[in-house]
Write an enzyme that holds these catalytic residues in place. Structure first.
Site, mmCIF file in Angstrom:
data_model
loop_
_atom_site.group_PDB
_atom_site.id
_atom_site.type_symbol
_atom_site.label_atom_id
_atom_site.label_comp_id
_atom_site.label_asym_id
_atom_site.label_seq_id
_atom_site.Cartn_x
_atom_site.Cartn_y
_atom_site.Cartn_z
ATOM 1 N N HIS A 241 0.873 -1.020 0.025
ATOM 2 C CA HIS A 241 0.394 -0.186 -0.311
ATOM 3 C C HIS A 241 0.867 1.561 0.224
ATOM 4 O O HIS A 241 0.339 2.346 -0.312
ATOM 5 C CB HIS A 241 -1.163 -0.029 1.553
ATOM 6 C CG HIS A 241 -2.563 1.198 1.504
ATOM 7 N ND1 HIS A 241 -2.453 1.699 0.401
ATOM 8 C CD2 HIS A 241 -3.247 0.756 1.531
ATOM 9 C CE1 HIS A 241 -3.456 2.060 0.439
ATOM 10 N NE2 HIS A 241 -4.569 1.577 1.510
ATOM 11 N N TYR B 45 -13.610 5.312 10.505
ATOM 12 C CA TYR B 45 -12.203 5.799 9.102
ATOM 13 C C TYR B 45 -13.570 5.519 7.701
ATOM 14 O O TYR B 45 -14.169 4.512 8.075
ATOM 15 C CB TYR B 45 -11.182 5.751 9.240
ATOM 16 C CG TYR B 45 -10.442 5.820 7.599
ATOM 17 C CD1 TYR B 45 -10.127 6.454 7.362
ATOM 18 C CD2 TYR B 45 -10.808 4.207 6.748
ATOM 19 C CE1 TYR B 45 -8.944 6.980 6.247
ATOM 20 C CE2 TYR B 45 -9.702 4.340 5.716
ATOM 21 C CZ TYR B 45 -8.915 5.898 5.360
ATOM 22 O OH TYR B 45 -8.759 6.084 4.282
ATOM 23 N N SER C 38 -12.776 5.834 3.389
ATOM 24 C CA SER C 38 -11.432 5.821 2.522
ATOM 25 C C SER C 38 -12.645 7.338 1.721
ATOM 26 O O SER C 38 -13.451 6.647 1.004
ATOM 27 C CB SER C 38 -10.699 5.135 2.338
ATOM 28 O OG SER C 38 -10.154 6.048 0.986
ATOM 29 N N THR D 253 -5.530 10.182 -0.098
ATOM 30 C CA THR D 253 -6.938 9.589 0.448
ATOM 31 C C THR D 253 -7.168 11.432 1.274
ATOM 32 O O THR D 253 -6.179 11.830 1.811
ATOM 33 C CB THR D 253 -6.863 8.571 1.016
ATOM 34 O OG1 THR D 253 -5.755 8.566 2.738
ATOM 35 C CG2 THR D 253 -6.767 7.399 0.100
#
Length: 625
Positions: free
Chosen positions: A339, A448, A450, A461
């Site tokens: 990532h 959270y 995204s 993001t």
């Protein structure tokens, strides 16, 4: 003023996209068969990059207000009052200075970078935890409708062919121009993450022409491009895959792939010891266009597919690679990606284009007809490395046993029926997560969601704080013993949707509070100052402890949902999708988690109750009103 300027810039970019597409309509062609390109655009893929707006720095007062609003469902009155005073002190003191520094610093940055670009990249590269579960997500390709084409060999030959077509088209700037930031795309192929003592590196090898193939823990170099950088025949690639699958050696369960699941400091130390003896093996993997993992197992249930794609067998993975194409014996295929270099929007652009080409089943037939060379690359061991490997294997097996993931599915409604009810599908998805958590724990939790920001230069993001007073009030009202009537619940559902849509719009315009605070906190750290009171506040910790980490990706190319690990020890990871007539999620957690089963059960009950309200039914008394 800044907001208006960015809105104009976004509109200008969209207009330019329309002009470019109309002007070059006759010069963008799709591959009709046998070649190395998906498209052959005369306009460079990166033509729109400079027209993208820069990510805006929000107003400080607005950021502080948004933060306090996000805290309201989490805090009682006394806690909120204490945090409000801390925020006021920050806004009128050090926060004002840090915000001014951000603005000043932005003016000196290369215009291609946003104010948060460098500290955000640093955050990923300096994370000393394992990338396993903590960072690497997975997406699962849809099966081919013809079952005979879903064998491991057929899937590998044609998915690799289509992926290489995408690679060549991107490499040669032949993809049609995109109104999104292109800065991540060079790291999609021919790159890897290299562990270092304090901060990892993302390294590119732009001259590579081979794949690294892992099968039963053995490593093979497969040369898939000819000397001119064009794709070799699909038929020859299929023969290469068959040759690898026919290797009679027993599985190598002492493979060095386990090392990529270690915490980064330990892995960097081991790699320093590994390199002198195993440079040829490391070079094959590091420099590969991508890694192909041919798994020696079958996956059948959705849960099995998700687990194998996300974790799998450690001896047949290399989690540091930009991405790995994983294909099981029965042809289930997915993409596991590291990532730090990029986000889901970049991976999905590849997957969508690869899937579209793959479904055509058009092989590459080259003029040269060169064979695809397969070279075994065997590891070299030492007593010390075997000791490291034993410890890494034990840690991996512990991590694998210490998490769970399930496929949650509800067929009572989908985005079509939700829209007919006058609500945003994503708002309903997020409400169900909040309601399921509320019913399980009787409280709200840091959440959270995204929000992709690739429509800005170097945008990654932003966080949508989808836990709001609206979702809390709605969750409470849906309690069995709450007096709210169906008409009341309808009103609360609509309020929840309106609030969520507003939060999404703010975040997509770069006007969340998380990245703004993140950048100011980084500036304060760079100055060597003590941690800010804002971030030592226990109530900040309460919000920053993410109990529900959520992200959605939808595409015809996908069979299941985005899957990833939970962010906190007792939290949940929720990769979800509301399709036309269905709502589903890949729900993950670390073990032990005594509330896992209850949460999934309550998620289903919440969906049933929302459906009842959609239908005008009073689910509390089981009668129509």
């Amino acid at each position: 003023m800044l907001k208006a300027a960015n809105r104009r810039s976004l509109n200008d970019t969209r207009l330019l996209v329309q002009v470019v597409n109309k002007t070059h309509l006759g010069t963008v062609s799709t591959s009709s068969g046998g070649g190395s390109y998906l498209y052959n655009s005369d306009t460079p893929t990166t033509a729109l990059q400079e027209s993208l707006p820069r990510l805006p720095i929000p107003n400080l007062e607005d950021t502080c207000t948004r933060y306090l609003n996000a805290q309201k469902p989490l805090l009682n009155d006394a806690e909120l009052a204490a945090t409000s005073q801390i925020v006021k002190n920050f806004q009128n003191g050090i926060g004002r200075d840090l915000h001014a520094q951000l603005l000043s610093r932005e003016a000196t940055l290369d215009p291609q970078y946003s104010y948060v670009h460098h500290p955000w990249k640093e955050m990923y590269q300096c994370d000393r935890g394992s990338v396993l579960l903590n960072q690497n997500p997975v997406l699962t390709y849809a099966d081919h409708p013809d079952p005979s084409l879903n064998t491991q060999v057929e899937r590998a030959a044609h998915l690799v062919t289509s992926t290489l077509r995408y690679f060549c088209t991107l490499r040669d700037n032949r993809l049609p121009p995109m109104d999104r930031c292109m800065m991540q795309f060079p790291y999609l192929f021919q790159s890897t993450r290299i562990p270092q003592a304090t901060r990892d590196l993302n390294v590119r090898y732009p001259d590579s022409k081979h794949l690294a193939v892992l099968h039963k823990g053995h490593v093979y170099r497969v040369d898939v491009l000819d000397g001119e950088g064009q794709i070799k025949d699909t038929a020859a690639l299929k023969l290469a895959v068959l040759k690898i699958l026919a290797d009679p050696r027993a599985p190598n369960k002492q493979a060095y792939g386990y090392f990529t699941t270690l915490e980064r400091v330990e892995w960097s130390e081991v790699r320093t010891e590994l390199e002198p003896l195993n440079k040829p093996l490391l070079d094959v993997i590091d420099e590969a266009i991508f890694v192909l993992c041919l798994d020696d197992l079958e996956t059948h249930s959705s849960d099995e597919v998700l687990k194998n794609g996300l974790v799998g067998e450690g001896y047949n993975r290399w989690f540091d690679k930009s991405f790995s194409l994983v294909i099981t014996q029965n042809g289930k295929a997915g993409v596991n990606w590291e990532h730090s270099w990029g986000d889901g929007a970049t991976i999905m652009h590849m997957i969508d284009n690869v899937h579209e080409d793959y479904m055509k089943q058009v092989p590459v037939v080259s003029r040269k007809g060169e064979p695809v060379q397969v070279t075994r690359v065997d590891p070299v061991y030492s007593e010390s490395l075997l000791g490291h490997l034993e410890r890494a294997t034990t840690k991996f097996e512990s991590a694998k046993a210490g998490y769970d993931i399930v496929d949650f599915n509800f067929g009572g409604f989908g985005k079509d029926s939700v829209k007919k009810f006058g609500m945003s599908p994503d708002s309903v998805s997020q409400l169900l997560f909040q309601m399921g958590y509320w019913r399980t724990h009787r409280k709200c939790v840091g959440t959270y969601e995204s929000c992709g920001m690739s429509h800005y230069r170097s945008g990654r993001t932003e966080t949508i704080r989808s836990c709001s007073l609206a979702t809390k009030n709605c969750s409470v009202a849906f309690d069995q013993d709450h007096p709210a009537k169906v008409s009341d619940l309808v009103g609360l559902l609509k309020e929840t949707s309106a609030k969520h849509v507003a939060l999404c719009k703010e975040a997509s315009r770069g006007l969340g509070f998380d990245r703004h605070f993140f950048a100011m906190r980084a500036l304060n750290r760079y100055a060597g100052s003590d941690e800010l009171e804002l971030f030592t506040d226990p109530n900040w910790t309460k919000m920053a402890t993410i109990g529900l980490s959520t992200s959605t990706v939808g595409s015809p190319a996908l069979q299941l949902y985005l899957a990833f690990g939970a962010v906190s020890p007792q939290g949940f990871g929720l990769g979800y999708l509301m399709s036309k007539d269905n709502f589903g999620a890949a729900v993950s957690c670390y073990l032990p988690n005594d509330s896992f089963t209850d949460f999934v059960t309550n998620l289903g009950k919440s969906a049933e109750d929302v459906l009842a309200v959609f239908q005008g039914k009073n689910f509390k008394s089981a009668r129509t009103v």
